[in-house]
Structures are given as structure tokens and as C-alpha cells.
Design a protein around this motif. Structure first.
Motif, PDB file in Angstrom:
ATOM      1  N   GLU A 142      12.175  12.314   5.266  1.00  0.00           N
ATOM      2  CA  GLU A 142      11.693  13.768   5.262  1.00  0.00           C
ATOM      3  C   GLU A 142      11.409  13.960   3.661  1.00  0.00           C
ATOM      4  OE1 GLU A 142      12.723  13.123   9.177  1.00  0.00           O
ATOM      5  OE2 GLU A 142      13.926  12.873   7.582  1.00  0.00           O
ATOM      6  N   GLN A 143      12.514  13.606   2.875  1.00  0.00           N
ATOM      7  CA  GLN A 143      12.485  13.943   1.453  1.00  0.00           C
ATOM      8  C   GLN A 143      11.325  12.993   0.649  1.00  0.00           C
ATOM      9  OE1 GLN A 143      16.466  13.206   1.030  1.00  0.00           O
ATOM     10  NE2 GLN A 143      16.953  15.383   0.546  1.00  0.00           N
ATOM     11  N   ALA A 197       1.041  -1.082   0.147  1.00  0.00           N
ATOM     12  CA  ALA A 197      -0.060  -0.064  -0.080  1.00  0.00           C
ATOM     13  C   ALA A 197       0.843   1.229   0.098  1.00  0.00           C
ATOM     14  CB  ALA A 197      -0.812   0.001   1.157  1.00  0.00           C
ATOM     15  N   ILE A 198       0.352   2.318  -0.566  1.00  0.00           N
ATOM     16  CA  ILE A 198       0.940   3.622  -0.309  1.00  0.00           C
ATOM     17  C   ILE A 198       0.922   4.131   1.239  1.00  0.00           C
ATOM     18  CG2 ILE A 198       0.758   6.047  -0.974  1.00  0.00           C
ATOM     19  CD1 ILE A 198      -0.286   5.048  -3.744  1.00  0.00           C
ATOM     20  N   GLU A 199       2.043   4.362   1.437  1.00  0.00           N
ATOM     21  CA  GLU A 199       2.147   4.887   3.123  1.00  0.00           C
ATOM     22  C   GLU A 199       2.977   5.880   3.102  1.00  0.00           C
ATOM     23  OE1 GLU A 199       2.912   1.675   5.906  1.00  0.00           O
ATOM     24  OE2 GLU A 199       1.638   0.289   4.911  1.00  0.00           O
ATOM     25  N   THR A 200       3.032   6.633   4.403  1.00  0.00           N
ATOM     26  CA  THR A 200       3.762   7.691   4.833  1.00  0.00           C
ATOM     27  C   THR A 200       5.074   7.154   5.056  1.00  0.00           C
ATOM     28  OG1 THR A 200       4.266   9.608   6.018  1.00  0.00           O
ATOM     29  CG2 THR A 200       2.987   7.895   7.040  1.00  0.00           C
ATOM     30  N   PRO A 201       6.318   7.635   4.761  1.00  0.00           N
ATOM     31  CA  PRO A 201       7.379   7.222   5.403  1.00  0.00           C
ATOM     32  C   PRO A 201       7.790   7.496   6.743  1.00  0.00           C
ATOM     33  CG  PRO A 201       7.974   9.101   3.853  1.00  0.00           C
ATOM     34  CD  PRO A 201       6.470   8.735   3.692  1.00  0.00           C
ATOM     35  N   LEU A 202       6.743   8.581   7.250  1.00  0.00           N
ATOM     36  CA  LEU A 202       7.145   8.855   8.593  1.00  0.00           C
ATOM     37  C   LEU A 202       6.627   8.162   9.608  1.00  0.00           C
ATOM     38  CD1 LEU A 202       6.457  12.540   7.583  1.00  0.00           C
ATOM     39  CD2 LEU A 202       8.672  11.628   7.809  1.00  0.00           C
ATOM     40  N   GLN A 203       6.893   6.872   9.600  1.00  0.00           N
ATOM     41  CA  GLN A 203       6.472   5.778  10.378  1.00  0.00           C
ATOM     42  C   GLN A 203       7.760   4.939  10.935  1.00  0.00           C
ATOM     43  OE1 GLN A 203       2.904   3.378   9.049  1.00  0.00           O
ATOM     44  NE2 GLN A 203       3.816   4.350   6.900  1.00  0.00           N
ATOM     45  N   ASN A 204       7.556   4.718  12.184  1.00  0.00           N
ATOM     46  CA  ASN A 204       8.679   4.060  12.921  1.00  0.00           C
ATOM     47  C   ASN A 204       9.235   2.796  12.203  1.00  0.00           C
ATOM     48  OD1 ASN A 204       8.920   5.968  14.781  1.00  0.00           O
ATOM     49  ND2 ASN A 204       7.837   5.113  16.489  1.00  0.00           N
ATOM     50  N   ASP A 205       8.316   2.092  11.901  1.00  0.00           N
ATOM     51  CA  ASP A 205       8.718   0.654  10.964  1.00  0.00           C
ATOM     52  C   ASP A 205       9.446   1.060   9.805  1.00  0.00           C
ATOM     53  OD1 ASP A 205       6.292   1.345  10.064  1.00  0.00           O
ATOM     54  OD2 ASP A 205       5.634  -0.899  10.180  1.00  0.00           O
ATOM     55  N   ARG A 217      11.108   3.983   8.935  1.00  0.00           N
ATOM     56  CA  ARG A 217      12.122   4.415   9.266  1.00  0.00           C
ATOM     57  C   ARG A 217      13.305   3.567   9.621  1.00  0.00           C
ATOM     58  NH1 ARG A 217      12.125  10.199  10.714  1.00  0.00           N
ATOM     59  NH2 ARG A 217      10.128  10.927  10.887  1.00  0.00           N
ATOM     60  N   ALA A 218      12.881   2.406  10.086  1.00  0.00           N
ATOM     61  CA  ALA A 218      13.528   1.373  10.605  1.00  0.00           C
ATOM     62  C   ALA A 218      14.262   0.647   9.161  1.00  0.00           C
ATOM     63  CB  ALA A 218      13.045   0.195  11.394  1.00  0.00           C
TER      64      ALA A 218
END
Length: 161
Positions: free
Chosen positions: A41-42, A6-14, A16-17
Motif C-alpha cells: 500500500e505504501q 515495466a512500471i507496475e502497481t504493487p497491488l497485484q497478487n504476484d 504481493r507474493a
């Protein structure tokens, strides 16, 4: 392995991991100045769409993004799958989502830059099996022994790898 993408935001802890795992994988493969990483962020910018693959437990196991540079050109960015799911077609499924979105948006070409050497052999196989062909540098990427460049013209249907 059954995954959902799915399309998701990258600003999630998992997510980021996942980005941290990707960066750790890339670090020993080439000099830092030849690693063209996007930060989360980019990746959250309006020009970039991130797809996240999750396993049946909801764990993020892979990602890949489409960055749109112009009405004609998109770029595959931040493709990565966890080592334990490699060989299970997660990367191919992510790449299908990225190329399908590029087609939906009417882009003519999708390009990518990736590293070279043994640590990137699986990625090169994925891209070439999918229908990407080698090319020279594009945009502001420099020519170097550390980078390989690929492109796909979107006039033909995608070939799942």
C-alpha cells in the motif's frame, strides 16, 4: 535469462507474493525494529514508482522501487529477485531502470539502506559494482550494526553491474 521490466502497481497478487518472499528473506537477518519495510500500500503511493521484472512466461521474478523524497533525493526501496534468478543480472537491470528514472526526474542523489551480514553480501556487491558508495545514515534511519547505507550522485552515467 530474458526479462522484461515495466512500471507496475504493487497491488497485484504476484507482486504481493514477491514482497512476502522478500520479507521472509529479511526476517532472520536482523531484528524487526531495524527492518524498514514498505508495504504494498505504501509502495502504491504517488511518491513511489515500482519496477517489476517478468520472465518470458510473465512470472514476476524481481522488483525494485524509486521513492522520491524531495526534488533532489530519491531512495531505492524493496529491491529483490527470486533466488533462482540471482546471478542472471535481473537486479542490475532493475537498478538501471531505477537510476535512469531518477535521472529523468532530475534528482541529484539516490540513496539506499540495506541490511548487513552474509545474507546481504550479494546486494552490497550489486550496489558497489553499480557505482553506489558507502555513506552514513540519512533521513530518519538510525545508526546501527544492522544497516548499511549507500549513495550515488547522478552527475555521471550509470555503470551497469
Amino acid at each position: 535469462m530474458a526479462v522484461t521490466i515495466a512500471i507496475e502497481t504493487p497491488l497485484q497478487n504476484d507482486v504481493r507474493a514477491l514482497v512476502a518472499h522478500l520479507n521472509d528473506h529479511l526476517l532472520p537477518l536482523s531484528p524487526v525494529e531495524f527492518q524498514f519495510k514498505m508495504t504494498v500500500e505504501q509502495m502504491a503511493g504517488s511518491d513511489t514508482t515500482l519496477f517489476v521484472a517478468r520472465d518470458e512466461t510473465g512470472r514476476a521474478v524481481g522488483m525494485g522501487a524509486l521513492k522520491v523524497h524531495s526534488p533532489e533525493l530519491g531512495e531505492v526501496k524493496r529491491m529483490f529477485t527470486l533466488p533462482e534468478v540471482r546471478g542472471q543480472r535481473v537486479g542490475s537491470q532493475l537498478l538501471t531502470c531505477i537510476v535512469d528514472l531518477a535521472r529523468e526526474r532530475g534528482l541529484n542523489t539516490v540513496m539506499l539502506e540495506t541490511g548487513t551480514g552474509q545474507g546481504m553480501a550479494e546486494a552490497h556487491r550489486l550496489y558497489t559494482r553499480f557505482g553506489f558508495t558507502p555513506r552514513g545514515p540519512f533521513l530518519d534511519y538510525p545508526e546501527s550494526q544492522w544497516s548499511a547505507f549507500f549513495e550515488m550522485h547522478l552527475t555521471a552515467p550509470a555503470v551497469p553491474a
